[in-house]
Scaffold this motif. Structure first.
Motif, PDB file in Angstrom:
ATOM      1  N   VAL A 107       0.840  -1.202   0.000  1.00 44.75           N
ATOM      2  CA  VAL A 107       0.000   0.000   0.000  1.00 44.75           C
ATOM      3  C   VAL A 107       0.874   1.252   0.000  1.00 44.75           C
ATOM      4  O   VAL A 107       0.603   2.215  -0.722  1.00 44.75           O
ATOM      5  CB  VAL A 107      -0.970  -0.008   1.208  1.00 44.75           C
ATOM      6  CG1 VAL A 107      -1.610   1.347   1.427  1.00 44.75           C
ATOM      7  CG2 VAL A 107      -2.032  -1.079   1.018  1.00 44.75           C
ATOM      8  N   ALA A 108       1.939   1.242   0.789  1.00 47.03           N
ATOM      9  CA  ALA A 108       2.847   2.395   0.836  1.00 47.03           C
ATOM     10  C   ALA A 108       3.481   2.637  -0.528  1.00 47.03           C
ATOM     11  O   ALA A 108       3.592   3.786  -0.976  1.00 47.03           O
ATOM     12  CB  ALA A 108       3.927   2.185   1.892  1.00 47.03           C
ATOM     13  N   MET A 109       3.893   1.574  -1.201  1.00 49.64           N
ATOM     14  CA  MET A 109       4.478   1.727  -2.540  1.00 49.64           C
ATOM     15  C   MET A 109       3.457   2.327  -3.501  1.00 49.64           C
ATOM     16  O   MET A 109       3.758   3.247  -4.256  1.00 49.64           O
ATOM     17  CB  MET A 109       4.957   0.366  -3.074  1.00 49.64           C
ATOM     18  CG  MET A 109       6.142  -0.196  -2.336  1.00 49.64           C
ATOM     19  SD  MET A 109       7.647   0.706  -2.640  1.00 49.64           S
ATOM     20  CE  MET A 109       7.969   0.251  -4.319  1.00 49.64           C
ATOM     21  N   PHE A 110       2.238   1.802  -3.476  1.00 50.19           N
ATOM     22  CA  PHE A 110       1.180   2.325  -4.346  1.00 50.19           C
ATOM     23  C   PHE A 110       0.928   3.803  -4.064  1.00 50.19           C
ATOM     24  O   PHE A 110       0.879   4.626  -4.993  1.00 50.19           O
ATOM     25  CB  PHE A 110      -0.112   1.513  -4.162  1.00 50.19           C
ATOM     26  CG  PHE A 110      -1.292   2.132  -4.847  1.00 50.19           C
ATOM     27  CD1 PHE A 110      -1.450   2.014  -6.219  1.00 50.19           C
ATOM     28  CD2 PHE A 110      -2.232   2.850  -4.120  1.00 50.19           C
ATOM     29  CE1 PHE A 110      -2.535   2.597  -6.860  1.00 50.19           C
ATOM     30  CE2 PHE A 110      -3.311   3.440  -4.751  1.00 50.19           C
ATOM     31  CZ  PHE A 110      -3.468   3.315  -6.130  1.00 50.19           C
ATOM     32  N   LEU A 111       0.763   4.156  -2.793  1.00 48.15           N
ATOM     33  CA  LEU A 111       0.483   5.553  -2.432  1.00 48.15           C
ATOM     34  C   LEU A 111       1.650   6.466  -2.761  1.00 48.15           C
ATOM     35  O   LEU A 111       1.453   7.621  -3.162  1.00 48.15           O
ATOM     36  CB  LEU A 111       0.131   5.654  -0.943  1.00 48.15           C
ATOM     37  CG  LEU A 111      -1.199   5.017  -0.538  1.00 48.15           C
ATOM     38  CD1 LEU A 111      -1.350   5.025   0.971  1.00 48.15           C
ATOM     39  CD2 LEU A 111      -2.358   5.726  -1.218  1.00 48.15           C
ATOM     40  N   PHE A 112       2.871   5.959  -2.599  1.00 49.51           N
ATOM     41  CA  PHE A 112       4.042   6.765  -2.942  1.00 49.51           C
ATOM     42  C   PHE A 112       4.015   7.140  -4.418  1.00 49.51           C
ATOM     43  O   PHE A 112       4.110   8.305  -4.777  1.00 49.51           O
ATOM     44  CB  PHE A 112       5.335   6.013  -2.612  1.00 49.51           C
ATOM     45  CG  PHE A 112       6.556   6.703  -3.148  1.00 49.51           C
ATOM     46  CD1 PHE A 112       7.064   7.818  -2.505  1.00 49.51           C
ATOM     47  CD2 PHE A 112       7.176   6.260  -4.306  1.00 49.51           C
ATOM     48  CE1 PHE A 112       8.180   8.479  -3.009  1.00 49.51           C
ATOM     49  CE2 PHE A 112       8.286   6.903  -4.813  1.00 49.51           C
ATOM     50  CZ  PHE A 112       8.788   8.019  -4.161  1.00 49.51           C
ATOM     51  N   PHE A 113       3.878   6.141  -5.279  1.00 50.16           N
ATOM     52  CA  PHE A 113       3.915   6.422  -6.714  1.00 50.16           C
ATOM     53  C   PHE A 113       2.686   7.210  -7.175  1.00 50.16           C
ATOM     54  O   PHE A 113       2.755   7.939  -8.157  1.00 50.16           O
ATOM     55  CB  PHE A 113       4.097   5.131  -7.516  1.00 50.16           C
ATOM     56  CG  PHE A 113       5.503   4.620  -7.437  1.00 50.16           C
ATOM     57  CD1 PHE A 113       6.546   5.296  -8.049  1.00 50.16           C
ATOM     58  CD2 PHE A 113       5.799   3.487  -6.700  1.00 50.16           C
ATOM     59  CE1 PHE A 113       7.853   4.845  -7.954  1.00 50.16           C
ATOM     60  CE2 PHE A 113       7.112   3.029  -6.601  1.00 50.16           C
ATOM     61  CZ  PHE A 113       8.134   3.711  -7.232  1.00 50.16           C
ATOM     62  N   LYS A 114       1.589   7.097  -6.460  1.00 48.80           N
ATOM     63  CA  LYS A 114       0.388   7.869  -6.781  1.00 48.80           C
ATOM     64  C   LYS A 114       0.570   9.347  -6.435  1.00 48.80           C
ATOM     65  O   LYS A 114       0.067  10.218  -7.143  1.00 48.80           O
ATOM     66  CB  LYS A 114      -0.806   7.295  -6.018  1.00 48.80           C
ATOM     67  CG  LYS A 114      -2.106   8.003  -6.288  1.00 48.80           C
ATOM     68  CD  LYS A 114      -3.231   7.390  -5.494  1.00 48.80           C
ATOM     69  CE  LYS A 114      -4.511   8.135  -5.776  1.00 48.80           C
ATOM     70  NZ  LYS A 114      -5.194   8.560  -4.600  1.00 48.80           N
ATOM     71  N   ASN A 115       1.291   9.647  -5.354  1.00 48.71           N
ATOM     72  CA  ASN A 115       1.365  11.016  -4.843  1.00 48.71           C
ATOM     73  C   ASN A 115       2.684  11.738  -5.076  1.00 48.71           C
ATOM     74  O   ASN A 115       2.761  12.944  -4.890  1.00 48.71           O
ATOM     75  CB  ASN A 115       1.070  11.011  -3.335  1.00 48.71           C
ATOM     76  CG  ASN A 115      -0.344  10.635  -3.040  1.00 48.71           C
ATOM     77  OD1 ASN A 115      -1.267  11.310  -3.453  1.00 48.71           O
ATOM     78  ND2 ASN A 115      -0.544   9.529  -2.340  1.00 48.71           N
ATOM     79  N   VAL A 116       3.744  11.045  -5.462  1.00 49.64           N
ATOM     80  CA  VAL A 116       5.054  11.675  -5.545  1.00 49.64           C
ATOM     81  C   VAL A 116       5.140  12.721  -6.651  1.00 49.64           C
ATOM     82  O   VAL A 116       5.903  13.678  -6.554  1.00 49.64           O
ATOM     83  CB  VAL A 116       6.176  10.621  -5.682  1.00 49.64           C
ATOM     84  CG1 VAL A 116       6.180   9.996  -7.065  1.00 49.64           C
ATOM     85  CG2 VAL A 116       7.528  11.230  -5.353  1.00 49.64           C
TER      86      VAL A 116
END
Length: 150
Positions: A107-116
């Protein structure tokens, strides 16, 4: 969006999933505790915390007014998140004896790439060509030589 808000958007839900997974597996399902896994987890966690401390120390040198390109920031544009994703979270999953907690890392990886992307636009607006050159030279998250930098 600043670095703190990106970290909050990425890390808070992920750590919540890790803790929830630990509670579900250990308290409700009663899984067996694995001593060697906890010892390895503590070592892994310590390496992650050391990486996090180095990144935070280096970031404080810039005091928010300059683009930090030294220390861990020479290898990763987001070493604080990299330390969490590569060190602290996996170590915590081992210490807390949770397999479900690994979903928190995903989930952290997904959210990182979604928001970076939003953070990178702000940094490019703030630092201009300096940030563009830095972005071309340094990997976004993990310093892997075969991966594209963007």
């Amino acid at each position: 969006m600043n670095t703190k808000s990106l970290a909050c958007k990425v890390l808070v839900p992920a750590y919540g999933i890790i803790v929830a997974g630990s509670i579900l597996e250990n308290l409700l399902l009663g899984t067996d505790w694995f001593l060697l896994g906890s010892v390895i987890g503590l070592l892994w966690l310590a390496v992650g915390v050391a990486g996090l401390a180095l990144a935070v120390r280096e970031l404080r040198k810039g005091e928010g007014y300059t683009l930090v390109e030294s220390g861990p920031f020479a290898w990763s544009r987001n070493p604080i998140l990299a330390a969490n994703l590569l060190g602290i979270m996996p170590g915590l999953c081992l210490v807390l004896n949770t397999n479900l907690g690994i979903l928190g890392i995903a989930v952290a990886m997904f959210l990182f790439f979604k928001n970076v992307g939003d953070e990178e636009v702000e940094l490019e607006d703030q630092f201009g060509e300096t940030y563009q050159a830095y972005r071309e030279r340094v990997s976004r998250l993990f310093p892997l030589p075969s991966c594209p930098k963007n």
